[in-house]
Scaffold this active site. Structure first.
Site, PDB file in Angstrom:
ATOM      1  CG  ASP A  32      22.127  17.060   9.700  1.00 27.45           C
ATOM      2  OD1 ASP A  32      22.852  16.440  10.490  1.00 27.45           O
ATOM      3  OD2 ASP A  32      20.890  16.902   9.613  1.00 27.45           O
TER       4      ASP A  32
HETATM    5  N1  URA Z   1      18.358  17.412  13.751  1.00 27.86           N
HETATM    6  C1  URA Z   1      18.654  17.099  12.473  1.00 27.86           C
HETATM    7  O1  URA Z   1      18.022  16.254  11.879  1.00 27.86           O
HETATM    8  N2  URA Z   1      19.665  17.775  11.884  1.00 27.86           N
HETATM    9  C2  URA Z   1      20.375  18.735  12.496  1.00 27.86           C
HETATM   10  O2  URA Z   1      21.284  19.318  11.889  1.00 27.86           O
HETATM   11  C3  URA Z   1      20.055  19.049  13.822  1.00 27.86           C
HETATM   12  C4  URA Z   1      19.037  18.368  14.426  1.00 27.86           C
END
Ligand code: URA
Length: 245
Positions: free
Chosen positions: A111
């Site tokens: 993310d």
């Molecule tokens: N899980 C998440 O919630 N976000 C990420 O960026 C990676 C794994």
């Protein structure tokens, strides 16, 4: 030398043929002028013809494709970067952090506000396997929560939770500092925003999320925003882990 078959973005026909290793650019011009080259079935008439990403190029009826070096990049992703090659909203992309690298793409997603270990490569087969749930590649994340995590919730987290896209696999998790807000979790599946959604299902908000391990790789010696190429040993270990050797 490792080679991987990809088509580059639009390229002049003589350069394209040279990149296929067929001839020097000058000799490639002669091959074109001799009428031996087709692009999508049409005989190439002019040296100014270009080859698009999806075009099929043949010489004497045989398809040809340029070979490029395989590249494997390990990045310590900072916050504020998206893990797509281009962003329609104009946000910064992780590719901007590795400007001198050949064209590579991220293996899976982090993310925009997640930090830590991101692998990028142009080795499509390896990337596919590393992301495929069948190979169960371990990913370790450190989550900073908005409040203390209870032992009860720790056992719910590790036993498996029901999310809107189905149950999660049992997993390993632990506190990784004296603070009860800091939880380390190891996942072998890779669903969208899985860590944030797992904690949300237990009514916690993930304030910080950092990936510290991906398979056999960790971030040792790599500061936030820095990147390096993988060593040949690291590439071999990754391949072996997904039965590609
Ligand atoms: N899980 C998440 O919630 N976000 C990420 O960026 C990676 C794994």
């Amino acid at each position: 030398m490792m080679a991987y078959q990809v088509k580059p973005t639009k390229m002049r026909i003589n350069r394209y043929l040279a990149a296929c290793g067929l001839a020097s650019r000058r000799k490639a011009e002669q091959i074109v002028l001799d009428g031996r080259v087709t692009i999508d079935g049409e005989v190439v008439q002019s040296l100014s013809a270009t080859v698009s990403e999806t075009a099929k190029v043949c010489v004497d009826g045989t398809p040809v494709t340029p070979a490029v070096h395989l590249t494997y990049v390990l990045l310590n992703k900072p916050k504020g970067y998206v893990t797509t090659a281009q962003d329609e909203r104009g946000r910064k992309t992780v590719l901007e952090l590795i400007p001198d690298s050949p064209r590579v793409f991220p293996v899976g997603r982090l993310d925009i506000n997640t930090t830590g270990l991101l692998l990028l490569t142009n080795d499509g087969e390896l990337a596919h396997r590393l992301m495929h749930p069948r190979f169960k590649v371990a990913k370790i994340y450190r989550a900073g929560l908005d409040r203390d995590f209870s032992p009860d919730d720790m056992s719910k987290l590790t036993s498996g939770l029901i999310l809107e896209d189905g149950p999660t696999q049992p997993c390993v998790a632990r506190f990784f500092s004296d603070s009860r807000r800091q939880v380390e979790i190891e996942l072998r599946e890779g669903r969208q925003q899985q860590v944030r959604r797992m904690f949300a299902a237990l009514t916690y908000h993930v304030e910080t999320l950092n990936r510290v391990r991906f398979g056999c790789l960790d971030l040792q010696g790599l500061g936030r925003g820095q990147w390096r190429n993988l060593s040949p040993d690291e590439v071999s270990a990754l391949k072996i882990s997904v039965k590609l050797s």
